[in-house]
Design a protein around this motif. Structure first.
Motif, mmCIF file in Angstrom:
data_model
loop_
_atom_site.group_PDB
_atom_site.id
_atom_site.type_symbol
_atom_site.label_atom_id
_atom_site.label_comp_id
_atom_site.label_asym_id
_atom_site.label_seq_id
_atom_site.Cartn_x
_atom_site.Cartn_y
_atom_site.Cartn_z
ATOM 1 N N UNK A 114 0.839 -1.196 0.000
ATOM 2 C CA UNK A 114 0.000 0.000 0.000
ATOM 3 C C UNK A 114 0.877 1.249 0.000
ATOM 4 N N UNK A 115 2.001 1.167 0.722
ATOM 5 C CA UNK A 115 2.942 2.290 0.773
ATOM 6 C C UNK A 115 3.817 2.328 -0.474
ATOM 7 N N UNK A 116 4.209 1.177 -0.972
ATOM 8 C CA UNK A 116 5.110 1.140 -2.112
ATOM 9 C C UNK A 116 4.419 1.478 -3.433
ATOM 10 N N UNK A 117 3.188 0.982 -3.593
ATOM 11 C CA UNK A 117 2.536 1.123 -4.904
ATOM 12 C C UNK A 117 1.098 1.616 -4.839
ATOM 13 N N UNK A 118 0.522 1.750 -3.629
ATOM 14 C CA UNK A 118 -0.906 2.019 -3.528
ATOM 15 C C UNK A 118 -1.251 3.425 -3.092
ATOM 16 N N UNK A 119 -2.334 3.519 -2.313
ATOM 17 C CA UNK A 119 -2.882 4.825 -1.957
ATOM 18 C C UNK A 119 -2.053 5.579 -0.922
ATOM 19 N N UNK A 120 -1.070 4.926 -0.283
ATOM 20 C CA UNK A 120 -0.266 5.577 0.760
ATOM 21 C C UNK A 120 1.170 5.810 0.318
ATOM 22 N N UNK A 121 1.386 6.038 -0.955
ATOM 23 C CA UNK A 121 2.749 6.212 -1.459
ATOM 24 C C UNK A 121 3.461 7.413 -0.854
ATOM 25 N N UNK A 122 2.707 8.387 -0.361
ATOM 26 C CA UNK A 122 3.340 9.554 0.266
ATOM 27 C C UNK A 122 4.174 9.148 1.479
ATOM 28 N N UNK A 123 3.829 8.023 2.109
ATOM 29 C CA UNK A 123 4.557 7.583 3.302
ATOM 30 C C UNK A 123 5.978 7.145 2.983
ATOM 31 N N UNK A 124 6.294 6.978 1.719
ATOM 32 C CA UNK A 124 7.668 6.638 1.344
ATOM 33 C C UNK A 124 8.630 7.757 1.706
#
Length: 252
Positions: A112-122
């Motif tokens: 979800x963090x790497x490719x989904x809706x939470x990419x900003x968390x990267x």
């Protein structure tokens, strides 16, 4: 499943709940420490039920803790001015899921963090996982996320459910930035760590043979019935109409 979690595949979530039945699905929240009554209907899979933030965050700690949940508590210990221990918390520990299941869920939520809706968390620059959430009419925005060391959750909304946060104020737009800001300060000075014993889904796919049912190997009730060819209709033959004998003819 991985694509459904990474995006907004709400239809897939509904099909899961329908497949596994409501009664089974309502047992698991209790094991994850959720005491809020959950209504037994399909929109439950979409987050339609209200839930306390502390319960939501506590449930998510199961995944980075390798399937173990510890009851939430506010105070770890109390010491005197000279460091003598006066009181210490002893919260109850629960085995919720197996470590393998927790590792797989963590790997899926990482995507979800790497490719989904939470990419900003990267932008944290460290391994993280989580899930965004948005209610109908943008009245609530959620983000539940964790690193190997810390789990946190953010809810943005009004007490009045009739008030909307505004158009497109989703979990990714309204809640996730708050979570990122908190985690940046909470994790400052802490070295980035990988999730222990978590294998990425790509590596799992290489190590495990995935069996796909085909008509020859699928369960009998799932085998499509053979399509029968309709019986051929005999051609019509124009035969001469038999003529009745004169004695049998009906005259007007």
């Amino acid at each position: 499943m991985r694509r459904a979690l990474a995006g907004r595949a709400t239809c897939r979530q509904l099909s899961w709940l329908k497949k596994w039945a409501y009664q089974t699905s309502l047992i698991w929240p209790e094991r994850f420490g959720i005491t809020t009554p959950l209504p037994p209907y399909l929109p439950l899979a979409l987050g339609a039920a209200d839930m306390r933030l502390i319960e939501h965050v506590s449930a998510f700690t199961v995944f980075p803790n390798e399937g173990i949940r510890i009851d939430p508590h506010m105070i770890l210990r109390v010491t005197s001015y000279d460091g003598a221990l006066l009181e210490e918390a002893h919260p109850e520990v629960h085995d919720v899921v197996s470590p393998d299941v927790a590792h797989t869920m963590t790997a899926m939520l990482e995507e979800v963090v790497q490719f989904g809706t939470a990419m900003k968390a990267k932008s944290l620059g460290r391994p993280a996982a989580g899930k965004t959430g948005t209610t109908q009419d943008f009245t609530d925005a959620w983000f539940m996320g964790f690193t190997p060391q810390l789990t946190a959750g953010v809810w943005v909304g009004y007490d009045d459910k009739q008030i909307s946060l505004g158009k497109r104020e989703s979990g990714a737009l309204a809640a996730l930035p708050v979570w990122i800001e908190f985690m940046e300060k909470a994790m400052a000075g802490t070295p980035p760590l990988d999730f222990p014993n978590v294998v990425t889904l790509e590596e799992q796919a290489d190590e495990h043979h995935v069996r796909t049912d085909v008509p020859d190997t699928a369960p009998e009730e799932e085998v499509p019935a053979p399509r029968l060819k309709p019986a051929a209709t005999p051609p019509l033959i124009n035969r001469p109409r038999p003529r009745l004998p004169r004695s049998a003819e009906v005259r007007p």
